[in-house]
Design a protein around this motif. Structure first.
Motif, mmCIF file in Angstrom:
data_model
loop_
_atom_site.group_PDB
_atom_site.id
_atom_site.type_symbol
_atom_site.label_atom_id
_atom_site.label_comp_id
_atom_site.label_asym_id
_atom_site.label_seq_id
_atom_site.Cartn_x
_atom_site.Cartn_y
_atom_site.Cartn_z
ATOM 1 N N GLU A 85 20.266 20.847 54.216
ATOM 2 C CA GLU A 85 20.095 19.609 53.450
ATOM 3 C C GLU A 85 18.615 19.263 53.311
ATOM 4 O OE1 GLU A 85 23.291 16.507 53.562
ATOM 5 O OE2 GLU A 85 23.588 17.352 55.538
ATOM 6 N N LYS A 130 31.730 5.482 51.640
ATOM 7 C CA LYS A 130 31.938 4.034 51.800
ATOM 8 C C LYS A 130 30.803 3.305 51.079
ATOM 9 C CE LYS A 130 34.203 5.030 56.194
ATOM 10 N NZ LYS A 130 33.910 6.497 56.214
ATOM 11 N N GLU A 177 28.151 16.289 51.179
ATOM 12 C CA GLU A 177 26.744 16.023 51.463
ATOM 13 C C GLU A 177 26.193 15.011 50.461
ATOM 14 O OE1 GLU A 177 24.747 19.823 51.945
ATOM 15 O OE2 GLU A 177 25.916 20.218 53.759
ATOM 16 N N ASP A 194 32.137 19.407 64.372
ATOM 17 C CA ASP A 194 33.335 19.904 63.674
ATOM 18 C C ASP A 194 33.663 21.358 63.980
ATOM 19 O OD1 ASP A 194 33.447 17.470 62.397
ATOM 20 O OD2 ASP A 194 33.302 18.262 60.366
HETATM 21 P P1 FAD Z 1 27.910 17.729 59.593
HETATM 22 O O1 FAD Z 1 27.582 16.296 59.768
HETATM 23 O O2 FAD Z 1 28.718 18.133 58.413
HETATM 24 O O3 FAD Z 1 26.550 18.534 59.559
HETATM 25 C C1 FAD Z 1 26.494 19.922 59.345
HETATM 26 C C2 FAD Z 1 25.121 20.263 58.829
HETATM 27 O O4 FAD Z 1 24.914 21.659 58.894
HETATM 28 C C3 FAD Z 1 24.885 19.879 57.380
HETATM 29 O O5 FAD Z 1 23.631 19.281 57.290
HETATM 30 C C4 FAD Z 1 24.910 21.217 56.654
HETATM 31 O O6 FAD Z 1 24.155 21.232 55.485
HETATM 32 C C5 FAD Z 1 24.279 22.095 57.718
HETATM 33 N N1 FAD Z 1 24.530 23.521 57.585
HETATM 34 C C6 FAD Z 1 25.711 24.139 57.481
HETATM 35 N N2 FAD Z 1 25.540 25.479 57.418
HETATM 36 C C7 FAD Z 1 24.212 25.700 57.497
HETATM 37 C C8 FAD Z 1 23.407 26.875 57.482
HETATM 38 N N3 FAD Z 1 23.960 28.087 57.392
HETATM 39 N N4 FAD Z 1 22.072 26.735 57.570
HETATM 40 C C9 FAD Z 1 21.518 25.501 57.676
HETATM 41 N N5 FAD Z 1 22.231 24.364 57.688
HETATM 42 C C10 FAD Z 1 23.558 24.470 57.605
HETATM 43 N N6 FAD Z 1 34.657 10.738 60.461
HETATM 44 C C11 FAD Z 1 35.148 9.596 61.027
HETATM 45 O O7 FAD Z 1 35.477 9.598 62.213
HETATM 46 N N7 FAD Z 1 35.293 8.451 60.283
HETATM 47 C C12 FAD Z 1 34.954 8.391 58.972
HETATM 48 O O8 FAD Z 1 35.104 7.348 58.333
HETATM 49 C C13 FAD Z 1 34.440 9.567 58.349
HETATM 50 N N8 FAD Z 1 34.045 9.544 57.056
HETATM 51 C C14 FAD Z 1 33.591 10.683 56.473
HETATM 52 C C15 FAD Z 1 33.228 10.657 55.132
HETATM 53 C C16 FAD Z 1 32.773 11.803 54.499
HETATM 54 C C17 FAD Z 1 32.401 11.763 53.059
HETATM 55 C C18 FAD Z 1 32.688 13.031 55.224
HETATM 56 C C19 FAD Z 1 32.238 14.290 54.542
HETATM 57 C C20 FAD Z 1 33.022 13.067 56.566
HETATM 58 C C21 FAD Z 1 33.464 11.887 57.209
HETATM 59 N N9 FAD Z 1 33.822 11.885 58.561
HETATM 60 C C22 FAD Z 1 34.313 10.747 59.138
HETATM 61 C C23 FAD Z 1 33.716 13.110 59.373
HETATM 62 C C24 FAD Z 1 32.349 13.218 60.043
HETATM 63 O O9 FAD Z 1 31.339 12.850 59.163
HETATM 64 C C25 FAD Z 1 32.150 14.634 60.558
HETATM 65 O O10 FAD Z 1 33.133 14.884 61.532
HETATM 66 C C26 FAD Z 1 30.752 14.815 61.155
HETATM 67 O O11 FAD Z 1 29.768 14.655 60.169
HETATM 68 C C27 FAD Z 1 30.626 16.191 61.795
HETATM 69 O O12 FAD Z 1 29.322 16.351 62.270
HETATM 70 P P2 FAD Z 1 28.654 17.807 62.367
HETATM 71 O O13 FAD Z 1 27.252 17.587 62.788
HETATM 72 O O14 FAD Z 1 29.548 18.696 63.099
HETATM 73 O O15 FAD Z 1 28.667 18.317 60.845
#
Ligand code: FAD
Length: 434
Positions: free
Chosen positions: A40, A52, A147, A297
């Motif tokens: 990103e 939201k 994103e 996740d």
């Molecule tokens: P993410 O936040 O998705 O971050 C992953 C990051 O890794 C991203 O920046 C991506 O670009 C990067 N990435 C991936 N692959 C690569 C690569 N190969 N090289 C470099 N970078 C990479 N949860 C709730 O409990 N309540 C809610 O109301 C809720 N609302 C949500 C609304 C939306 C629109 C979305 C999409 C999700 C929502 N969630 C909600 C779920 C929650 O946001 C996710 O569970 C959380 O963001 C997971 O965090 P993470 O760091 O594992 O992944």
């Protein structure tokens, strides 16, 4: 060019990465030791805002307003916070190759990185209708949301298609939140999903009936039990209609698809042990490969409370798993022991004036209590899940912070509840006793 070396590298710059960075700083990290590599363009932010307040017509949220860690009431980590703390925030950089045995990473722009300890925080990616061969699924104005770029495209379309027709494909929380956001923006909204009720993985039929009734009162049309099988387009490739499996055709200026997500584990296939679609970890988020951790996740971790391995795709777990992994890394460097992650699943959503929270496990018999009439002035209701004579999960719509704390406590303590009728009568006061 020689690889840039860091003691700690986090792949991914989402929620988990941001909370991990804060934990590293809390526990002590020297300048130049930690790098976050993210596809990103922006520093880690609270992703739930995208479906939201980001989509509100007025008083909308924009960065830098919702960088982590504001979502949990913490300090907002602006881009300069990373530089002030000697953390390399390497944005716009996608890792396309990871060799875990060589501890080497390569980006799409031919940069190479090496590390001592790796934290995988790549999150999930949306499932796309094009991958299921749905005809016309690559038309213009068919959107997905993961994103910030995706959210910007939806905002642009909302402005371009004022008072137009929107079809939401999918009845999960993304579908429900997007339907509300588009309706608030004065679009005509129809939701389509195959299941008999919305959010079937969590909601009971009774809970769903409330939200479906409330949405109907807001003028949202819901079509259940069928799926989108194709899209019609005009001569410039814009979507004009959604064709359903049951033969109906819905006019559409905008389509938003929320049909699920899958964890981004491809880079590590064949190198780490996977389970339930994610990267298997222990209670410290260590994967099967030494010095490689997985959080958020992508992690399939032991849910100690229920004696099972699971993945949790929710923001609270992304935050807490990241913090726990960093604590575990730091503790092992000091030769100390840390307790295993002991997580109580927590999920929430907000749409219109509604706001619900769920804690625990949604398994077993259910008891609904309170006012679940969608036409009431101030509906407020909840549900307990009871398994083996104990309350194992609790859901509450319109709870105060204290009431939400009370249902969380009940889900954690799992008190006995043999008489379901009594539980129904007691409702929230049952939870407030603990
Ligand atoms: P993410 O936040 O998705 O971050 C992953 C990051 O890794 C991203 O920046 C991506 O670009 C990067 N990435 C991936 N692959 C690569 C690569 N190969 N090289 C470099 N970078 C990479 N949860 C709730 O409990 N309540 C809610 O109301 C809720 N609302 C949500 C609304 C939306 C629109 C979305 C999409 C999700 C929502 N969630 C909600 C779920 C929650 O946001 C996710 O569970 C959380 O963001 C997971 O965090 P993470 O760091 O594992 O992944």
């Amino acid at each position: 060019m020689a690889a840039s070396h860091y003691k700690y590298v986090i792949i991914g710059g989402g929620v988990a990465a941001g909370y991990a960075a804060r934990e590293f700083v809390r526990l002590g990290v020297k300048p130049g030791e930690l790098a976050i590599i993210s596809r990103e363009e922006v520093a880690p932010y609270e992703r739930p805002a995208l479906s939201k307040a980001y989509l509100f017509p007025h008083g909308f949220a924009r960065l830098p307003g919702f960088h982590v860690c504001v979502g949990s009431g913490g300090e907002r980590l602006l881009p300069q916070w990373y530089s002030e703390n000697g953390i390399e925030l390497i944005l716009n950089t996608e890792i396309v190759n990871a060799d875990l045995s060589a501890k080497a990473l390569a980006s799409s722009t031919d940069r190479t990185f090496s590390y001592d300890i790796l934290i995988i925080a790549t999150g999930s990616t949306v499932l796309r209708l094009i991958d299921f061969g749905v005809e016309g699924a690559n038309a213009n104005n068919i959107f997905y949301l993961r994103e910030i770029d995706d959210a910007d495209k939806i905002v642009e379309a909302i402005h371009a298609k004022k008072h137009g027709k929107a079809v939401i494909v999918g009845g999960g929380y993304i579908g429900l939140e997007l339907a509300a956001a588009l309706r608030i923006n004065d679009l005509h909204v129809t939701m389509v999903y195959p299941e008999p009720w919305c959010m079937p993985r969590l909601f009971t039929a009774e809970i769903a009936a409330f939200y479906e009734g409330y949405y109907a009162n807001k003028g949202i049309k819901i079509i259940k039990g069928t799926v989108a099988v194709g899209f019609d387009t005009n001569d410039i490739g814009d979507v004009t209609a959604v064709r359903l499996n049951d033969g109906r055709v819905l006019d559409a200026d905008i389509v938003v698809v929320g049909v699920g997500a899958k964890p981004l584990t491809t880079l590590f296939k064949g190198q780490v042990i996977e389970e339930k679609g994610g990267i298997k970890t222990d209670g410290y988020f260590k994967t099967s490969v030494p010095n490689v951790y997985a959080v958020g996740d992508v992690a399939t971790f032991p849910l100690k409370l229920y004696h099972k391995l699971n993945r949790v795709e929710h923001v609270d777990h992304a935050r807490k798993s990241a913090e726990h992994a960093v604590k575990a890394i730091k503790a092992s460097e000091r030769g100390q022991n840390l307790g295993e992650y002991d997580y109580l699943p927590f999920f929430y959503s907000r749409a219109f004036d509604l706001s619900w929270q769920f804690y625990g496990d949604n398994d077993g018999k259910t008891v609904l209590f309170g006012d679940d009439n969608p036409s009431s002035a101030k509906p407020k209701f909840g549900t307990y899940w009871i398994k083996g004579g104990k309350v194992v999960g609790a859901f509450l719509e319109a709870g105060s912070p204290e009431e939400n704390k009370a249902i969380a406590k009940v889900a954690r303590l799992q008190p006995p509840a043999d008489e379901l009728e009594l539980l129904k009568k007691e409702g929230l006061s049952f939870a407030s006793k603990f």
